[in-house]
Write a protein that holds these residues in place. Structure first.
Motif, PDB file in Angstrom:
ATOM      1  N   GLU A 101       4.074  10.082   7.156  1.00  0.00           N
ATOM      2  CA  GLU A 101       5.422   9.546   7.037  1.00  0.00           C
ATOM      3  C   GLU A 101       5.425   8.042   6.813  1.00  0.00           C
ATOM      4  O   GLU A 101       6.181   7.520   5.977  1.00  0.00           O
ATOM      5  CB  GLU A 101       6.232   9.883   8.282  1.00  0.00           C
ATOM      6  N   ALA A 102       4.575   7.321   7.550  1.00  0.00           N
ATOM      7  CA  ALA A 102       4.512   5.871   7.375  1.00  0.00           C
ATOM      8  C   ALA A 102       4.086   5.505   5.964  1.00  0.00           C
ATOM      9  O   ALA A 102       4.583   4.529   5.388  1.00  0.00           O
ATOM     10  CB  ALA A 102       3.554   5.259   8.387  1.00  0.00           C
ATOM     11  N   ALA A 103       3.162   6.275   5.387  1.00  0.00           N
ATOM     12  CA  ALA A 103       2.708   5.997   4.022  1.00  0.00           C
ATOM     13  C   ALA A 103       3.815   6.253   3.017  1.00  0.00           C
ATOM     14  O   ALA A 103       3.994   5.485   2.055  1.00  0.00           O
ATOM     15  CB  ALA A 103       1.483   6.848   3.695  1.00  0.00           C
ATOM     16  N   ARG A 104       4.581   7.327   3.226  1.00  0.00           N
ATOM     17  CA  ARG A 104       5.700   7.607   2.310  1.00  0.00           C
ATOM     18  C   ARG A 104       6.748   6.501   2.390  1.00  0.00           C
ATOM     19  O   ARG A 104       7.277   6.046   1.371  1.00  0.00           O
ATOM     20  CB  ARG A 104       6.332   8.962   2.637  1.00  0.00           C
ATOM     21  N   GLU A 105       7.044   6.065   3.600  1.00  0.00           N
ATOM     22  CA  GLU A 105       8.013   4.982   3.764  1.00  0.00           C
ATOM     23  C   GLU A 105       7.502   3.690   3.138  1.00  0.00           C
ATOM     24  O   GLU A 105       8.261   2.952   2.501  1.00  0.00           O
ATOM     25  CB  GLU A 105       8.308   4.770   5.247  1.00  0.00           C
ATOM     26  N   ALA A 106       6.207   3.408   3.337  1.00  0.00           N
ATOM     27  CA  ALA A 106       5.613   2.190   2.771  1.00  0.00           C
ATOM     28  C   ALA A 106       5.669   2.221   1.252  1.00  0.00           C
ATOM     29  O   ALA A 106       5.990   1.210   0.605  1.00  0.00           O
ATOM     30  CB  ALA A 106       4.175   2.045   3.251  1.00  0.00           C
ATOM     31  N   GLU A 109       9.120   1.389   0.125  1.00  0.00           N
ATOM     32  CA  GLU A 109       9.444  -0.034   0.282  1.00  0.00           C
ATOM     33  C   GLU A 109       8.743  -0.881  -0.777  1.00  0.00           C
ATOM     34  O   GLU A 109       9.322  -1.821  -1.325  1.00  0.00           O
ATOM     35  CB  GLU A 109       9.078  -0.510   1.683  1.00  0.00           C
ATOM     36  N   VAL A 110       7.489  -0.556  -1.072  1.00  0.00           N
ATOM     37  CA  VAL A 110       6.765  -1.275  -2.123  1.00  0.00           C
ATOM     38  C   VAL A 110       7.462  -1.073  -3.461  1.00  0.00           C
ATOM     39  O   VAL A 110       7.614  -2.014  -4.254  1.00  0.00           O
ATOM     40  CB  VAL A 110       5.297  -0.814  -2.184  1.00  0.00           C
ATOM     41  N   ASP A 111       7.907   0.144  -3.729  1.00  0.00           N
ATOM     42  CA  ASP A 111       8.609   0.417  -4.978  1.00  0.00           C
ATOM     43  C   ASP A 111       9.905  -0.381  -5.063  1.00  0.00           C
ATOM     44  O   ASP A 111      10.225  -0.955  -6.113  1.00  0.00           O
ATOM     45  CB  ASP A 111       8.906   1.914  -5.088  1.00  0.00           C
ATOM     46  N   ARG A 112      10.655  -0.455  -3.957  1.00  0.00           N
ATOM     47  CA  ARG A 112      11.890  -1.250  -3.953  1.00  0.00           C
ATOM     48  C   ARG A 112      11.590  -2.727  -4.189  1.00  0.00           C
ATOM     49  O   ARG A 112      12.347  -3.428  -4.866  1.00  0.00           O
ATOM     50  CB  ARG A 112      12.642  -1.055  -2.637  1.00  0.00           C
ATOM     51  N   THR A 137      -1.169   1.018   1.639  1.00  0.00           N
ATOM     52  CA  THR A 137      -1.936   1.281   2.856  1.00  0.00           C
ATOM     53  C   THR A 137      -1.703   0.185   3.890  1.00  0.00           C
ATOM     54  O   THR A 137      -1.517   0.466   5.084  1.00  0.00           O
ATOM     55  CB  THR A 137      -3.435   1.378   2.529  1.00  0.00           C
ATOM     56  N   SER A 138      -1.703  -1.077   3.455  1.00  0.00           N
ATOM     57  CA  SER A 138      -1.502  -2.197   4.378  1.00  0.00           C
ATOM     58  C   SER A 138      -0.104  -2.166   4.996  1.00  0.00           C
ATOM     59  O   SER A 138       0.064  -2.388   6.200  1.00  0.00           O
ATOM     60  CB  SER A 138      -1.723  -3.522   3.647  1.00  0.00           C
ATOM     61  N   VAL A 139       0.906  -1.899   4.166  1.00  0.00           N
ATOM     62  CA  VAL A 139       2.275  -1.837   4.673  1.00  0.00           C
ATOM     63  C   VAL A 139       2.431  -0.666   5.637  1.00  0.00           C
ATOM     64  O   VAL A 139       3.090  -0.782   6.679  1.00  0.00           O
ATOM     65  CB  VAL A 139       3.276  -1.735   3.501  1.00  0.00           C
ATOM     66  N   ASP A 150       9.291  -4.237   5.188  1.00  0.00           N
ATOM     67  CA  ASP A 150      10.038  -3.543   4.151  1.00  0.00           C
ATOM     68  C   ASP A 150      10.140  -4.413   2.908  1.00  0.00           C
ATOM     69  O   ASP A 150       9.530  -5.484   2.820  1.00  0.00           O
ATOM     70  CB  ASP A 150      11.424  -3.141   4.666  1.00  0.00           C
ATOM     71  N   ALA A 151      10.919  -3.939   1.944  1.00  0.00           N
ATOM     72  CA  ALA A 151      11.041  -4.662   0.679  1.00  0.00           C
ATOM     73  C   ALA A 151      11.568  -6.074   0.898  1.00  0.00           C
ATOM     74  O   ALA A 151      11.113  -7.029   0.247  1.00  0.00           O
ATOM     75  CB  ALA A 151      11.950  -3.891  -0.274  1.00  0.00           C
ATOM     76  N   ALA A 152      12.528  -6.219   1.814  1.00  0.00           N
ATOM     77  CA  ALA A 152      13.103  -7.547   2.066  1.00  0.00           C
ATOM     78  C   ALA A 152      12.049  -8.524   2.568  1.00  0.00           C
ATOM     79  O   ALA A 152      12.107  -9.724   2.261  1.00  0.00           O
ATOM     80  CB  ALA A 152      14.246  -7.429   3.075  1.00  0.00           C
ATOM     81  N   GLU A 153      11.070  -8.027   3.342  1.00  0.00           N
ATOM     82  CA  GLU A 153       9.983  -8.880   3.829  1.00  0.00           C
ATOM     83  C   GLU A 153       8.998  -9.213   2.705  1.00  0.00           C
ATOM     84  O   GLU A 153       8.430 -10.307   2.661  1.00  0.00           O
ATOM     85  CB  GLU A 153       9.238  -8.176   4.958  1.00  0.00           C
TER      86      GLU A 153
END
Length: 228
Positions: A101-106, A109-112, A137-139, A150-153
């Motif tokens: 789940e964390a990888a999917r969310e990451a 966010e990278v895509d955004r 992977t890092s995110v 997230d993307a904002a960061e």
């Protein structure tokens, strides 16, 4: 120049140069006669790159050979040569687990972030790029450890790095030959990334002292500072 002169100019022993020649990391010299070859500035430049990869970057010989093959592949355009060479540099071995789940969310966010900064070209490559996979992977690791990323960061960092990339390519374009540009890019990836990391940390130190001072007061004042 002779082998001994190449050794003197580079600071690399003749035995090591012969090893690099045997391993295909250094192009053969220009044959003068059966027992003698001559070397030129391109050999010296390549020797410096090999040293950067192996001695500083700790790149295995087989990987260095793969990187240099991409550098020398004239069938590829400059962008593809740069990409192939840089993608061959060592990175974390495992990519993100798509079921995690964390990888999917990451990845989302990278895509955004890529959309926000307008990096459509690298977005099209997506997971095909080992750099993209490494970032995801890092995110994901940050998110698992409870550090929201997230993307904002990511966007402010990405925009700053776009300026760094533009500066680096401006420097590369000073080299007349395409192979020199690719060699310079690979050497910079190995040698300058630690410099960028140190500059980042120095900037943090400077900004922290500017805001809070050495003793932690806001506005940069310390007990030793004179009164205004």
């Amino acid at each position: 120049m002779r082998l001994s002169e190449l050794s003197e100019a580079s600071g690399v022993s003749t035995a090591t140069i012969k090893y690099y020649l045997r391993e295909g990391l250094l192009p053969p010299g220009h044959r003068v006669h059966a027992t003698r070859a001559s070397y030129d500035a391109s050999h010296l430049r390549r020797l410096r790159l090999v040293r950067a990869l192996i001695q500083v970057g700790k790149v295995p010989v087989a990987t260095a050979r793969e990187i240099l093959a991409a550098v020398d592949d004239e069938s590829l355009g400059l962008t593809m040569r740069l990409g192939a060479a840089l993608w061959s540099l060592p990175r974390p071995p495992a990519g993100p687990d798509e079921e995690d789940e964390a990888a999917r969310e990451a990845a989302a966010e990278v895509d955004r972030m890529l959309v926000e900064v307008g990096w459509e070209r690298v977005r099209e490559l997506g997971p095909l790029s080992p750099v993209h996979r490494s970032l995801v992977t890092s995110v994901a690791t940050l998110r698992r450890l409870g550090y929201p990323c997230d993307a904002a960061e990511l966007v402010p960092y990405a925009r700053q790095m776009a300026g760094v990339a533009a500066h680096e390519l401006d420097q590369l374009e000073q080299h007349p030959e395409e192979v020199e540009r690719v060699e310079s890019a690979v050497a910079a990836a190995v040698l300058y990334e630690p410099v960028l990391l140190d500059l980042h940390r120095l900037a943090q130190e400077e900004e922290s002292q500017r805001r809070y001072g050495l003793a932690g007061q806001e506005g940069g004042a310390t007990e030793a500072d004179p009164a205004p």
